[in-house]
Design an enzyme around this catalytic site. Structure first.
Site, PDB file in Angstrom:
ATOM      1  N   TYR A 141      33.795  -4.900 -17.232  1.00  0.00           N
ATOM      2  CA  TYR A 141      33.796  -6.293 -16.908  1.00  0.00           C
ATOM      3  C   TYR A 141      34.428  -7.220 -18.044  1.00  0.00           C
ATOM      4  O   TYR A 141      35.209  -8.111 -17.882  1.00  0.00           O
ATOM      5  CB  TYR A 141      32.200  -7.005 -16.454  1.00  0.00           C
ATOM      6  CG  TYR A 141      32.003  -6.475 -15.000  1.00  0.00           C
ATOM      7  CD1 TYR A 141      33.034  -6.417 -14.005  1.00  0.00           C
ATOM      8  CD2 TYR A 141      30.934  -5.926 -14.881  1.00  0.00           C
ATOM      9  CE1 TYR A 141      32.597  -6.095 -12.857  1.00  0.00           C
ATOM     10  CE2 TYR A 141      30.517  -5.579 -13.417  1.00  0.00           C
ATOM     11  CZ  TYR A 141      31.548  -5.671 -12.420  1.00  0.00           C
ATOM     12  OH  TYR A 141      31.183  -5.121 -11.004  1.00  0.00           O
ATOM     13  N   SER A 187      32.054  -1.406  -4.934  1.00  0.00           N
ATOM     14  CA  SER A 187      31.352  -0.787  -5.655  1.00  0.00           C
ATOM     15  C   SER A 187      29.752  -1.194  -5.981  1.00  0.00           C
ATOM     16  O   SER A 187      28.821  -0.837  -6.008  1.00  0.00           O
ATOM     17  CB  SER A 187      31.876  -0.201  -7.122  1.00  0.00           C
ATOM     18  OG  SER A 187      32.901   0.400  -7.197  1.00  0.00           O
ATOM     19  N   GLU A 188      29.930  -2.572  -6.260  1.00  0.00           N
ATOM     20  CA  GLU A 188      28.551  -3.277  -6.689  1.00  0.00           C
ATOM     21  C   GLU A 188      27.856  -3.647  -5.224  1.00  0.00           C
ATOM     22  O   GLU A 188      26.570  -3.402  -5.168  1.00  0.00           O
ATOM     23  CB  GLU A 188      28.784  -4.771  -7.324  1.00  0.00           C
ATOM     24  CG  GLU A 188      29.647  -4.553  -8.624  1.00  0.00           C
ATOM     25  CD  GLU A 188      28.650  -3.923  -9.720  1.00  0.00           C
ATOM     26  OE1 GLU A 188      27.530  -3.393  -9.427  1.00  0.00           O
ATOM     27  OE2 GLU A 188      29.115  -3.881 -10.739  1.00  0.00           O
ATOM     28  N   ALA A 189      28.429  -3.813  -4.129  1.00  0.00           N
ATOM     29  CA  ALA A 189      27.735  -3.727  -2.934  1.00  0.00           C
ATOM     30  C   ALA A 189      27.256  -2.541  -2.496  1.00  0.00           C
ATOM     31  O   ALA A 189      26.091  -2.409  -1.803  1.00  0.00           O
ATOM     32  CB  ALA A 189      28.766  -4.426  -1.824  1.00  0.00           C
ATOM     33  N   PHE A 192      24.075  -2.137  -4.577  1.00  0.00           N
ATOM     34  CA  PHE A 192      22.905  -3.192  -4.353  1.00  0.00           C
ATOM     35  C   PHE A 192      22.919  -3.724  -2.806  1.00  0.00           C
ATOM     36  O   PHE A 192      23.979  -4.296  -2.499  1.00  0.00           O
ATOM     37  CB  PHE A 192      22.783  -4.220  -5.235  1.00  0.00           C
ATOM     38  CG  PHE A 192      22.735  -3.971  -6.699  1.00  0.00           C
ATOM     39  CD1 PHE A 192      21.431  -3.383  -7.179  1.00  0.00           C
ATOM     40  CD2 PHE A 192      23.630  -3.898  -7.573  1.00  0.00           C
ATOM     41  CE1 PHE A 192      21.389  -3.143  -8.618  1.00  0.00           C
ATOM     42  CE2 PHE A 192      23.728  -3.378  -8.731  1.00  0.00           C
ATOM     43  CZ  PHE A 192      22.409  -2.932  -9.235  1.00  0.00           C
TER      44      PHE A 192
END
EC number: 3.2.2.22
Length: 563
Positions: A141, A187-189, A192
């Protein structure tokens, strides 16, 4: 001549096969998502399929798959391809590493793009039939934000931003900024359910949103969450360190147990950090996390340590307390308003004892109704000072099978050993965060669970951020309470399939205890049934208990509300 011809034909076929592999690359599994006509349910199913694909061959901790480490994955199984198609029909294909859910490369319009630290395994096996380009930045990031000249909190997410990001990536424009969109929405979804829910809401409402401080802190701490969960071990809630998240107002929130972490983040999948000790109920004692978040003990067994210290929150939000702070042998344990005084601080040791002020929590007899006291650890009967703390919130004396119980909801109530009936009076949370979590509970068709007064049922309504009827207080005794009237509890009106869920006065009953399972279900431990939108029909205005099916009408996500 026939032998030579046959040999030449065989050589030609082999060369053709090799060349074909060289052009096409390995036939990796594919999970696709098309924005055109996409609904919330389409996106839900896409993420579900992606999670299942990367989790192939994994084991679970607390019901969550632990991704395989690199040494366990053959090259032919290393990646998953994720084609994303926008409203104009442009398709960009992401390559996702199954060991960490990282996007490692993407292709579109006959070109492919790899980060500057790409490995030979990636370049030799991904998008080999395209023109391969190397980007000037890496995929973390910090590098992406520097290259994009903006921060994640300034970049909108949702259907329209995803549409634009696919277009840009297809043409090789604004790559870093566009990757920040797709990485978070894919990816993040997948990591989480909280983030998944934010995107699902944006799809349903055709709106965009920017990541809040809580969401960004989740993204930055997935590795440390994975470590704490794996070091604690299966069927264990308390952590031995803490996970540092941010509240919406950027204040710090230190999370020290799985139950709270799941309610806040909806964590759905774990990065491999270390091999969990084999256990079912016993608390294990690992080392605190040290170093930056992306460093992990690949291949090592989780390291153990001696102890950790917490409060124990129970009935009506009161804490386990040694009466009057006396450390005399035989002093009873009681309920008392939570504080930081030493007679409410409990040290959980690797020998399965729980201690306060140097004395052991001790069963004063192993019969139903025996009270619980503190006593000298060296002179008390060994089977009276051993305890198990499984993830469902019970505190069990294993010799008797009896559990710690608060028979009344009042200060100075003496704690007893009683038969385990999975009552709310027998529910506990080991944590330093003694206040209830306030949240909305989002379920079928992105609608919110709503209270409708005492003695009435609960049902689904469109979510409204300001609706007091949709705000729930999640207590340490594992009750779900109406936040505006915390003496009222979500209650199953019986323990049989299809019994209604209603609102009644909190009485510490088995019908008022709930467990937020990591598969998205909300379980009543007594009946073993789950909260269910009857017949998947919100117009019936009935929420019932029903055997678990895993269907969407039994899936729930808590969305923590600003304090």
């Amino acid at each position: 001549m026939r032998v030579v011809a046959a040999a030449m034909l065989y050589f030609y076929i082999v060369v053709l096969a090799i060349c074909s592999v060289g052009i096409q690359g390995i036939d990796y599994p594919s999970v696709s998502f098309n924005l055109d006509g996409a609904k919330s349910a389409t996106y839900r199913d896409f993420l579900s399929n992606l999670r299942k694909t990367v989790a192939t061959g994994t084991y679970e901790v607390n019901g969550l798959p632990v991704l395989r480490r690199e040494s366990e994955v053959q090259v032919k199984s290393r990646f998953v391809l994720v084609p994303l198609t926008n409203y104009n029909g442009n398709t960009v294909t992401l390559a996702v590493d199954v060991t960490n859910l990282y996007v490692v490369a993407f292709s579109g319009n006959a070109n492919s793009y790899f980060f500057k630290d790409a490995t030979e395994v990636q370049k030799s096996n991904l998008f080999v039939g395209t023109k391969q380009n190397t980007l000037s930045f890496t995929g973390n990031y910090d590098n992406l934000e520097t290259a994009a000249n903006t921060r994640r909190e300034s970049i909108e997410l949702g259907p329209s931003p995803l549409d634009g990001a696919i277009t840009s990536l297809y043409h090789g424009d604004s790559v870093a900024r566009s990757l920040l969109v797709v990485i978070q929405m894919v990816s993040e979804a997948a990591r989480f359910r909280y983030i998944e829910q934010e995107v699902r809401r944006s799809l349903q409402q055709a709106t965009s949103f920017t990541p809040n401080a809580l969401m960004l802190s989740m993204e930055n701490n997935w590795s440390s969450m994975s470590l704490e969960i794996q070091q604690a071990g299966n069927n264990v809630s308390p952590f031995f360190g803490t996970v540092q998240l941010l509240n919406y107002d950027h204040t710090h929130r230190l999370v020290d147990n799985f139950e709270e972490l799941y309610k806040i983040t909806g964590i759905a999948i774990l990065l491999f950090r270390c091999s969990s000790p084999s256990n079912d109920n016993a608390i294990r004692m690992p080392l605190d996390l040290a170093g930056e978040d992306n460093k992990y003990n690949d291949g090592e067994t989780c390291t153990l340590r001696t102890s950790f210290t917490r409060n124990i929150v129970g009935r009506d939000g009161l804490c386990v307390d040694v009466r009057n702070g006396y450390d005399t042998d035989g002093t009873p344990l009681q309920l008392w308003p939570c504080g930081t005084q030493r007679n409410q601080r409990w040290t959980f040791d690797s020998d399965d004892t729980i201690r306060s002020m140097g004395k052991c929590m001790t069963a004063n007899g192993l019969n139903n109704g025996s009270n619980i006291v503190i006593f000298n650890c060296s002179t008390a009967a060994e089977n009276a000072i051993k305890w198990e703390v499984p993830i469902d919130g019970s505190i069990i004396n294993p010799s008797s099978g009896l559990v710690m119980t608060a028979p009344r909801a009042a200060s100075r109530t003496i704690l007893l050993l009683e038969d385990n009936i999975y009552a709310a009076s027998q529910g506990w949370t080991v944590t330093n965060n003694v206040k209830p979590i306030v949240a909305s509970i989002v379920g079928y068709k992105e609608m919110c669970l709503q209270s409708n007064g005492e003695n009435n049922g609960v049902w689904m309504e469109d979510c409204e951020a300001t609706s007091l009827q949709q705000q729930w207080a999640l207590y340490g005794d594992r009750t779900i309470r109406v936040n505006s009237t915390r003496g009222l509890c979500v209650t199953t009106n019986g323990y049989n399939s299809k019994d209604l869920i209603i609102i009644l006065k909190c009485q510490g009953l088995p019908s008022q205890r709930w467990f937020f399972n990591s598969d998205g279900a909300i379980v009543n431990p007594k009946s073993r049934h789950v909260m269910d939108v009857r017949a998947s029909n919100v117009s019936l205005r009935e929420i019932i208990i029903f055997p678990a099916t895993g269907n969407p009408n039994q899936q729930w996500v808590t969305q923590v509300l600003p304090s």
